[in-house]
Scaffold this motif. Sequence first.
Motif, PDB file in Angstrom:
ATOM      1  N   SER A  53       0.828  -1.197   0.000  1.00  0.00           N
ATOM      2  CA  SER A  53       0.000   0.000   0.000  1.00  0.00           C
ATOM      3  C   SER A  53       0.872   1.261   0.000  1.00  0.00           C
ATOM      4  CB  SER A  53      -0.919  -0.007   1.222  1.00  0.00           C
ATOM      5  OG  SER A  53      -1.668   1.170   1.293  1.00  0.00           O
ATOM      6  N   ARG A  54       1.895   1.272   0.857  1.00  0.00           N
ATOM      7  CA  ARG A  54       2.800   2.414   0.927  1.00  0.00           C
ATOM      8  C   ARG A  54       3.537   2.602  -0.399  1.00  0.00           C
ATOM      9  NH1 ARG A  54       6.795   0.997   4.667  1.00  0.00           N
ATOM     10  NH2 ARG A  54       5.050   0.661   6.073  1.00  0.00           N
ATOM     11  N   ALA A  76       2.052   6.493  -6.911  1.00  0.00           N
ATOM     12  CA  ALA A  76       1.027   7.449  -7.356  1.00  0.00           C
ATOM     13  C   ALA A  76       1.525   8.882  -7.182  1.00  0.00           C
ATOM     14  CB  ALA A  76      -0.270   7.233  -6.569  1.00  0.00           C
ATOM     15  N   ASP A  77       2.205   9.159  -6.073  1.00  0.00           N
ATOM     16  CA  ASP A  77       2.774  10.498  -5.861  1.00  0.00           C
ATOM     17  C   ASP A  77       3.810  10.823  -6.932  1.00  0.00           C
ATOM     18  OD1 ASP A  77       1.192  10.866  -3.646  1.00  0.00           O
ATOM     19  OD2 ASP A  77       2.790  10.460  -2.181  1.00  0.00           O
ATOM     20  N   SER A  78       4.636   9.848  -7.272  1.00  0.00           N
ATOM     21  CA  SER A  78       5.655  10.062  -8.306  1.00  0.00           C
ATOM     22  C   SER A  78       5.015  10.322  -9.662  1.00  0.00           C
ATOM     23  CB  SER A  78       6.578   8.844  -8.400  1.00  0.00           C
ATOM     24  OG  SER A  78       7.308   8.681  -7.215  1.00  0.00           O
ATOM     25  N   VAL A  79       3.965   9.576  -9.977  1.00  0.00           N
ATOM     26  CA  VAL A  79       3.258   9.767 -11.248  1.00  0.00           C
ATOM     27  C   VAL A  79       2.611  11.150 -11.282  1.00  0.00           C
ATOM     28  CG1 VAL A  79       1.295   8.976 -12.630  1.00  0.00           C
ATOM     29  CG2 VAL A  79       2.904   7.311 -11.694  1.00  0.00           C
ATOM     30  N   LYS A 112       2.776  16.597 -13.448  1.00  0.00           N
ATOM     31  CA  LYS A 112       2.871  18.042 -13.207  1.00  0.00           C
ATOM     32  C   LYS A 112       4.060  18.642 -13.965  1.00  0.00           C
ATOM     33  CE  LYS A 112       3.373  21.393  -9.464  1.00  0.00           C
ATOM     34  NZ  LYS A 112       3.569  21.555  -8.008  1.00  0.00           N
ATOM     35  N   MET A 113       5.189  17.937 -13.937  1.00  0.00           N
ATOM     36  CA  MET A 113       6.383  18.419 -14.645  1.00  0.00           C
ATOM     37  C   MET A 113       6.149  18.433 -16.161  1.00  0.00           C
ATOM     38  SD  MET A 113       8.623  19.288 -12.432  1.00  0.00           S
ATOM     39  CE  MET A 113       7.275  19.855 -11.423  1.00  0.00           C
ATOM     40  N   VAL A 114       5.461  17.431 -16.675  1.00  0.00           N
ATOM     41  CA  VAL A 114       5.157  17.380 -18.109  1.00  0.00           C
ATOM     42  C   VAL A 114       4.242  18.541 -18.490  1.00  0.00           C
ATOM     43  CG1 VAL A 114       3.934  16.069 -19.903  1.00  0.00           C
ATOM     44  CG2 VAL A 114       5.553  14.910 -18.381  1.00  0.00           C
ATOM     45  N   ARG A 115       3.223  18.785 -17.669  1.00  0.00           N
ATOM     46  CA  ARG A 115       2.322  19.911 -17.953  1.00  0.00           C
ATOM     47  C   ARG A 115       3.069  21.242 -17.906  1.00  0.00           C
ATOM     48  NH1 ARG A 115      -1.230  16.796 -14.729  1.00  0.00           N
ATOM     49  NH2 ARG A 115      -0.718  18.068 -12.910  1.00  0.00           N
ATOM     50  N   LYS A 116       3.967  21.371 -16.933  1.00  0.00           N
ATOM     51  CA  LYS A 116       4.756  22.600 -16.797  1.00  0.00           C
ATOM     52  C   LYS A 116       5.671  22.788 -18.012  1.00  0.00           C
ATOM     53  CE  LYS A 116       7.642  24.893 -13.353  1.00  0.00           C
ATOM     54  NZ  LYS A 116       8.270  24.760 -12.033  1.00  0.00           N
ATOM     55  N   ALA A 117       6.335  21.722 -18.432  1.00  0.00           N
ATOM     56  CA  ALA A 117       7.222  21.797 -19.597  1.00  0.00           C
ATOM     57  C   ALA A 117       6.413  22.094 -20.863  1.00  0.00           C
ATOM     58  CB  ALA A 117       7.997  20.492 -19.756  1.00  0.00           C
TER      59      ALA A 117
END
Length: 60
Positions: free
Chosen positions: A34-35, A41-44, A49-54
């Motif tokens: 679970s952890r 999920a946090d990494s994805v 977010k980085m892809v959207r920013k780029a």
Amino acid sequence: MNQSTTFRTSTSTSTSTKQNNLADHFVEFLSRVSRALRNLADSVDHAAKMVRKADAARRS
């Protein structure tokens, strides 16, 4: 006769203890899975977010 009953009780207790230990290990395993899934999920989310920013930087 009495020894046989005692043996069965001991075996039953031992089996119960083994089942409890197995259950404890299984719960710990599920907790770790679970952890790990939450971390994934946090990494994805972070990668998205980085892809959207780029992508936004590229468009502007």
